[in-house]
Design a protein around this motif. Structure first.
Motif, PDB file in Angstrom:
ATOM      1  N   GLU A 162       1.067  -0.934   0.578  1.00 56.81           N
ATOM      2  CA  GLU A 162       0.104  -0.143   0.294  1.00 56.81           C
ATOM      3  C   GLU A 162       1.262   0.777   0.032  1.00 56.81           C
ATOM      4  O   GLU A 162       1.551   1.215   0.962  1.00 56.81           O
ATOM      5  CB  GLU A 162      -0.798   0.280   1.486  1.00 56.81           C
ATOM      6  CG  GLU A 162      -1.595   1.502   1.697  1.00 56.81           C
ATOM      7  CD  GLU A 162      -2.252   1.879   0.411  1.00 56.81           C
ATOM      8  OE1 GLU A 162      -2.568   2.655  -0.015  1.00 56.81           O
ATOM      9  OE2 GLU A 162      -3.431   0.349  -0.189  1.00 56.81           O
ATOM     10  N   THR A 164      -0.497   4.718   0.132  1.00 58.66           N
ATOM     11  CA  THR A 164      -1.601   5.968  -0.255  1.00 58.66           C
ATOM     12  C   THR A 164      -0.206   6.238   0.897  1.00 58.66           C
ATOM     13  O   THR A 164      -0.783   8.214   1.037  1.00 58.66           O
ATOM     14  CB  THR A 164      -2.212   5.420   0.738  1.00 58.66           C
ATOM     15  OG1 THR A 164      -3.278   5.017  -0.086  1.00 58.66           O
ATOM     16  CG2 THR A 164      -3.389   6.511   0.683  1.00 58.66           C
ATOM     17  N   THR A 167       1.963   8.447  -1.368  1.00 58.80           N
ATOM     18  CA  THR A 167       1.335   9.519  -2.788  1.00 58.80           C
ATOM     19  C   THR A 167       0.263  10.073  -2.381  1.00 58.80           C
ATOM     20  O   THR A 167      -0.468  11.429  -3.191  1.00 58.80           O
ATOM     21  CB  THR A 167       0.923   8.849  -3.159  1.00 58.80           C
ATOM     22  OG1 THR A 167      -0.410   7.567  -2.986  1.00 58.80           O
ATOM     23  CG2 THR A 167       1.907   7.935  -4.399  1.00 58.80           C
ATOM     24  N   ALA A 169      -4.350  10.335  -1.077  1.00 61.87           N
ATOM     25  CA  ALA A 169      -5.022   9.036  -2.302  1.00 61.87           C
ATOM     26  C   ALA A 169      -5.137   9.465  -3.995  1.00 61.87           C
ATOM     27  O   ALA A 169      -4.700  10.347  -3.768  1.00 61.87           O
ATOM     28  CB  ALA A 169      -6.369  10.035  -1.682  1.00 61.87           C
ATOM     29  N   ALA A 170      -5.403   8.497  -3.989  1.00 63.77           N
ATOM     30  CA  ALA A 170      -5.538   8.219  -5.526  1.00 63.77           C
ATOM     31  C   ALA A 170      -7.191   9.701  -6.036  1.00 63.77           C
ATOM     32  O   ALA A 170      -7.710   9.483  -4.832  1.00 63.77           O
ATOM     33  CB  ALA A 170      -6.081   7.505  -6.065  1.00 63.77           C
ATOM     34  N   GLY A 245      -0.945   2.478  -7.909  1.00 66.37           N
ATOM     35  CA  GLY A 245      -2.270   2.410  -7.705  1.00 66.37           C
ATOM     36  C   GLY A 245      -2.102   4.275  -8.551  1.00 66.37           C
ATOM     37  O   GLY A 245      -3.237   5.068  -8.580  1.00 66.37           O
TER      38      GLY A 245
END
Length: 337
Positions: A162, A164, A167, A169-170, A245
């Motif tokens: 994971e 997130t 990065t 959130a998408a 992602g």
């Protein structure tokens, strides 16, 4: 299994590794130091052997007679009964085959245009213009190891972590501006223009790169104004999570392009034609290839661009990249600067 080159080459060997293990065989992979991280991501690899061979790599080591007995003893201790040597279309498998023979491996197969003497039990001829991943699986099939039932032959890695926390959130796009081979990298100003145009079009952009590329990723991200800069903050496993992602990845012909394919993410491939796209393009994922494929450097295998101005890639614009992204992920959108 043997694949002695870089991370991208090892990722392309993944389907062949799964074929080798499909009949319950224990699979070891001999790779070079630049391929080790990728080898440890491949499903089906039980054991990784690392050796910096003097006949491969961008900066091969000097030949050292003291090193050869060590790797021979390491391989001999595992009592492997078969070996497949995976090489690119322009490489010879025979130095590696000699090493494996001295390690006592009784059966060896490889693609080879050179007369192998007693070094190979299977001397296979690859099809012309065959993709590197397909060439490897065809070699394994010729040696009696087809892909397992239900395996579609795409690139794979172990479950990406994971990402997130790195990065946010998408949704987001990834731009990876660097490349191990300078001739395959776009100029920083081209990548920076792409990031700026994507940002202005409303996309959230993440820029990735190795620790040695921090200055590059900082420049390309607009020093944080137009993109999140993750330069130097991901190893290969973490990068797989970042790429998994993303809605799409903008990247040259380098290892992260194949990593993106292995996690199923569409690729805008900024592809310098120094090697053929049909052999090295991102494998079996939606792909837009950008770059002048009939440039004077085509097929030269040059590591540094032999043409002033690097026209095959540096003629690209941010608008070219935006249009390619939209063709991949939002084909109904109107392309505006």
């Amino acid at each position: 299994m043997v694949r002695l080159d870089s991370a991208g080459d090892v990722l392309l060997a993944g389907p062949a590794v799964r074929a080798a293990g499909g009949r319950g065989a224990q699979v070891g992979l001999l790779c070079g130091p630049h391929g080790e991280a990728a080898a440890r991501l491949l499903p089906g690899v039980e054991r990784v052997h690392v050796w910096d061979a003097p006949w491969v790599g961008f900066e091969p080591p000097d030949v050292a007679s003291s090193e050869v007995p060590l790797i021979i003893d390491e391989l001999a201790g595992q009592q492997y009964d078969r070996a497949f040597v995976l090489v690119s279309f322009h490489q010879s498998p025979l130095p590696t085959a000699l090493l494996l023979r001295l390690a006592g491996i009784p059966w060896i197969g490889a693609d080879s245009v050179d007369y192998p003497g007693s070094l190979l039990d299977l001397r296979h001829q690859r099809a012309d213009n065959c993709h590197e991943a397909e060439a490897a699986t065809e070699l394994l099939a010729a040696g009696g190891f087809g892909l397992p039932p239900g395996d579609d032959g795409r690139l794979q890695v172990r479950t990406p972590p994971e990402a997130t926390a790195l990065t946010g959130a998408a949704p987001y796009l990834v731009v990876h501006p660097g490349a191990a081979v300078p001739a395959r990298a776009v100029a920083p100003k081209v990548a920076a223009d792409a990031v700026h145009v994507l940002h202005r079009a409303g996309y959230r952009v993440v820029v990735t790169g190795a620790a040695a590329e921090r200055a590059l990723t900082a420049e390309v991200s607009g020093y944080g104004r137009y993109a999140l800069d993750l330069g130097g903050r991901t190893d290969l496993a973490a990068l797989s999570g970042v790429l998994a992602g993303a809605d799409a990845v903008v990247v040259g012909n380098t290892g992260p392009a194949h990593l993106a394919a292995a996690v199923g993410t569409p690729v805008v491939s900024l592809f310098a034609p120094v090697v053929p796209a049909e052999r090295w393009r991102p494998y079996r994922v939606p792909t837009e290839i950008l770059g002048v494929q009939d440039a004077p450097c085509a097929g030269s295998r040059a590591r540094r661009c032999p043409v002033p101005g690097h026209p095959c890639l540096d003629s690209l614009t941010g608008d070219d990249v935006l249009a390619a992204v939209r063709r991949l992920i939002d084909p109904t959108a109107e392309v505006t600067a």
